[in-house]
Design a protein around this motif. Sequence first.
Motif, PDB file in Angstrom:
ATOM      1  N   PHE A 166       0.770  -1.242   0.000  1.00 20.85           N
ATOM      2  CA  PHE A 166       0.000   0.000   0.000  1.00 20.85           C
ATOM      3  C   PHE A 166       0.802   1.293   0.000  1.00 20.85           C
ATOM      4  CE2 PHE A 166      -2.564  -3.250   2.219  1.00 20.85           C
ATOM      5  CZ  PHE A 166      -3.621  -3.327   1.317  1.00 20.85           C
ATOM      6  N   ALA A 167       2.084   1.256   0.313  1.00 22.48           N
ATOM      7  CA  ALA A 167       2.851   2.506   0.395  1.00 22.48           C
ATOM      8  C   ALA A 167       2.962   3.157  -0.980  1.00 22.48           C
ATOM      9  CB  ALA A 167       4.240   2.235   0.968  1.00 22.48           C
ATOM     10  N   VAL A 168       3.003   4.494  -0.972  1.00 22.65           N
ATOM     11  CA  VAL A 168       3.091   5.258  -2.212  1.00 22.65           C
ATOM     12  C   VAL A 168       4.181   6.316  -2.088  1.00 22.65           C
ATOM     13  CG1 VAL A 168       0.645   4.906  -2.775  1.00 22.65           C
ATOM     14  CG2 VAL A 168       1.345   6.946  -1.488  1.00 22.65           C
ATOM     15  N   ASP A 169       4.606   6.806  -3.240  1.00 20.08           N
ATOM     16  CA  ASP A 169       5.554   7.922  -3.307  1.00 20.08           C
ATOM     17  C   ASP A 169       4.736   9.213  -3.284  1.00 20.08           C
ATOM     18  OD1 ASP A 169       7.460   9.803  -3.900  1.00 20.08           O
ATOM     19  OD2 ASP A 169       7.765   9.134  -5.971  1.00 20.08           O
ATOM     20  N   GLY A 170       4.761   9.892  -2.158  1.00 18.83           N
ATOM     21  CA  GLY A 170       3.942  11.090  -2.024  1.00 18.83           C
ATOM     22  C   GLY A 170       4.586  12.360  -2.532  1.00 18.83           C
ATOM     23  N   ASP A 171       5.905  12.401  -2.549  1.00 13.65           N
ATOM     24  CA  ASP A 171       6.577  13.650  -2.927  1.00 13.65           C
ATOM     25  C   ASP A 171       7.206  13.601  -4.321  1.00 13.65           C
ATOM     26  OD1 ASP A 171       8.746  12.010  -2.517  1.00 13.65           O
ATOM     27  OD2 ASP A 171       9.479  13.060  -0.737  1.00 13.65           O
ATOM     28  N   GLY A 172       7.018  12.482  -5.031  1.00 16.61           N
ATOM     29  CA  GLY A 172       7.458  12.411  -6.417  1.00 16.61           C
ATOM     30  C   GLY A 172       8.947  12.231  -6.638  1.00 16.61           C
ATOM     31  N   ASP A 173       9.680  11.738  -5.619  1.00 15.17           N
ATOM     32  CA  ASP A 173      11.125  11.560  -5.793  1.00 15.17           C
ATOM     33  C   ASP A 173      11.500  10.149  -6.225  1.00 15.17           C
ATOM     34  OD1 ASP A 173      10.729  10.094  -3.498  1.00 15.17           O
ATOM     35  OD2 ASP A 173      12.303  11.095  -2.326  1.00 15.17           O
ATOM     36  N   GLY A 174      10.486   9.329  -6.495  1.00 11.84           N
ATOM     37  CA  GLY A 174      10.741   7.974  -6.951  1.00 11.84           C
ATOM     38  C   GLY A 174      10.918   6.950  -5.854  1.00 11.84           C
ATOM     39  N   LYS A 175      10.842   7.372  -4.598  1.00 12.38           N
ATOM     40  CA  LYS A 175      10.973   6.459  -3.461  1.00 12.38           C
ATOM     41  C   LYS A 175       9.753   6.589  -2.547  1.00 12.38           C
ATOM     42  CE  LYS A 175      16.033   6.589  -3.287  1.00 12.38           C
ATOM     43  NZ  LYS A 175      17.220   6.841  -2.432  1.00 12.38           N
TER      44      LYS A 175
ATOM     45  N   THR B 119       5.855  13.252   4.255  1.00  9.08           N
ATOM     46  CA  THR B 119       4.956  13.251   3.097  1.00  9.08           C
ATOM     47  C   THR B 119       4.607  11.847   2.618  1.00  9.08           C
ATOM     48  OG1 THR B 119       5.779  15.405   2.370  1.00  9.08           O
ATOM     49  CG2 THR B 119       4.628  14.062   0.738  1.00  9.08           C
ATOM     50  N   ASP B 120       5.618  11.008   2.400  1.00 15.72           N
ATOM     51  CA  ASP B 120       5.357   9.669   1.889  1.00 15.72           C
ATOM     52  C   ASP B 120       4.550   8.841   2.882  1.00 15.72           C
ATOM     53  OD1 ASP B 120       6.754  10.403  -0.335  1.00 15.72           O
ATOM     54  OD2 ASP B 120       8.393   8.976  -0.074  1.00 15.72           O
ATOM     55  N   ALA B 121       4.847   8.980   4.166  1.00 18.47           N
ATOM     56  CA  ALA B 121       4.118   8.214   5.185  1.00 18.47           C
ATOM     57  C   ALA B 121       2.654   8.635   5.238  1.00 18.47           C
ATOM     58  CB  ALA B 121       4.772   8.405   6.546  1.00 18.47           C
ATOM     59  N   LEU B 122       2.396   9.937   5.212  1.00 14.08           N
ATOM     60  CA  LEU B 122       1.019  10.422   5.270  1.00 14.08           C
ATOM     61  C   LEU B 122       0.248  10.035   4.009  1.00 14.08           C
ATOM     62  CD1 LEU B 122       1.682  13.961   6.797  1.00 14.08           C
ATOM     63  CD2 LEU B 122       0.949  11.892   8.000  1.00 14.08           C
ATOM     64  N   ALA B 123       0.894  10.158   2.864  1.00 13.81           N
ATOM     65  CA  ALA B 123       0.248   9.759   1.618  1.00 13.81           C
ATOM     66  C   ALA B 123      -0.033   8.258   1.617  1.00 13.81           C
ATOM     67  CB  ALA B 123       1.122  10.135   0.426  1.00 13.81           C
ATOM     68  N   SER B 124       0.884   7.478   2.150  1.00 11.37           N
ATOM     69  CA  SER B 124       0.700   6.030   2.192  1.00 11.37           C
ATOM     70  C   SER B 124      -0.461   5.651   3.103  1.00 11.37           C
ATOM     71  CB  SER B 124       1.990   5.357   2.673  1.00 11.37           C
ATOM     72  OG  SER B 124       3.037   5.561   1.738  1.00 11.37           O
ATOM     73  N   THR B 125      -0.602   6.363   4.208  1.00 13.11           N
ATOM     74  CA  THR B 125      -1.727   6.103   5.107  1.00 13.11           C
ATOM     75  C   THR B 125      -3.048   6.431   4.429  1.00 13.11           C
ATOM     76  OG1 THR B 125      -0.389   6.483   7.073  1.00 13.11           O
ATOM     77  CG2 THR B 125      -2.765   6.756   7.309  1.00 13.11           C
ATOM     78  N   ALA B 126      -3.091   7.551   3.735  1.00 14.36           N
ATOM     79  CA  ALA B 126      -4.305   7.905   2.996  1.00 14.36           C
ATOM     80  C   ALA B 126      -4.591   6.882   1.905  1.00 14.36           C
ATOM     81  CB  ALA B 126      -4.158   9.305   2.392  1.00 14.36           C
ATOM     82  N   ALA B 127      -3.551   6.438   1.212  1.00 12.58           N
ATOM     83  CA  ALA B 127      -3.723   5.431   0.164  1.00 12.58           C
ATOM     84  C   ALA B 127      -4.265   4.132   0.753  1.00 12.58           C
ATOM     85  CB  ALA B 127      -2.394   5.175  -0.544  1.00 12.58           C
TER      86      ALA B 127
END
Length: 418
Positions: A217-226, A235-243
């Motif tokens: 479920f984790a996603v790249d929230g800030d667009g840096d490819g990781k 950013t990535d953690a919060l986006a992953s939680t929302a995802a």
Amino acid sequence: MRSLVIGAISISLGLGLTSAFAQTAGRMAETPPQLPGAHLVQNVASQAGFETWIANFKQRARREGISETVLNQAFRGVRYNTDVIAKDRRQSEFTKQIWDYLDSAASPTRVSNGQKAMRKYAKTLDAIERRFGVDKYVVTAIWGLESAYGEHRGDVNVIEAMATLAYDGRRGKFFEAQLIAALKILQKGDTHPRNMKGSWAGAMGHTQFIPTSFEAFAVDGDGDGKRDIWSNDPTDALASTAAYLARHGWNKGQPWGVEVRLPSGFDYSSARRDNMRSPSDWAALGVVGVDGRTVPNYGRASILLPAGASGAAFMIFDNFAVLERYNKADAYVIGVGHLSDRLKGGPAIQASWPRGYQPLSFQEKKQMQRILKRKGFLDDKVDGIIGPNTTNAIRAFQTSIGVTPDGYPSQTLLKQLR
């Protein structure tokens, strides 16, 4: 927990309030006294066996496609971690009551810190809410409960912890799967072994993902490819939680639940998760918001009484079940929901709680289940965990003796059963 903890389990995997309230898998036997120096011999033996296990595990990992480079980097300096085993063994019953839990979950400090964090990351949270359709206040509340807004992300080497627990064998298959997932994360380049830190049981980052949930479920929230949930930038953690919540069916615009007032003479047997009615239908039965008005039509809902007839009552909607995918404990879901409401500027819970109540211990809960089973009210395992089947069994017993069937596992109930 979670903890999980994310999704799959409700044992205590997280760092903060999740682990404080998550359901336990059972009390472990006490370690017998040992002669002086015996623990040193045991640790040497454990390390030797651990190194043999790692050698065998690496063969399995290679078959899973893990490269030699990743294996060498990941296991460099890894040792059998006795502290992790000790913490795993100490998982026992919890006696924290829901009102104590909520006092901490939505404390003035946690609310204030959360509002500061939301101001700091306002653009990020707004963008995440637009992208995934998940309430930014709920995402922030999970962040607050899991790591105190990133302050307590964990400092344990996840590879070492997962390997130790997989070798230990009590939940070997589960932790071996987590270890394989962690290695795949490293192989994909989302982070480096030295940065893969978390709780003693593998929950990682700002919002405490376990490795398999990260993979799914984790996603790249800030667009840096990781997908970097470990860095100072959340950013990535919060986006992953929302995802994660979006993937599990989050309904945009629907609350987790609302506090309600029950009428005199309310039929407590109707407060069941499978008894879903529209807010207007509940209002026809006298169930209204704390303001005395019919709850808005957010969809079908059930009534939840987390402290029985003597505490607060909530009308809960489908999003409550979505949050349960993050952690199954009712207290955790209410904690997230209530903290999110407070972050918006909402009031504290209005109803009083039965403070001073002596909770059932883990062994008393098992005794209660055994008696319910013997009396023919419970057709389920005796595990000390109060789930829907036990709650329904309690209600059936309470109805049979003519007391309020609120399904609450109290000392009074145990005396009645005895």
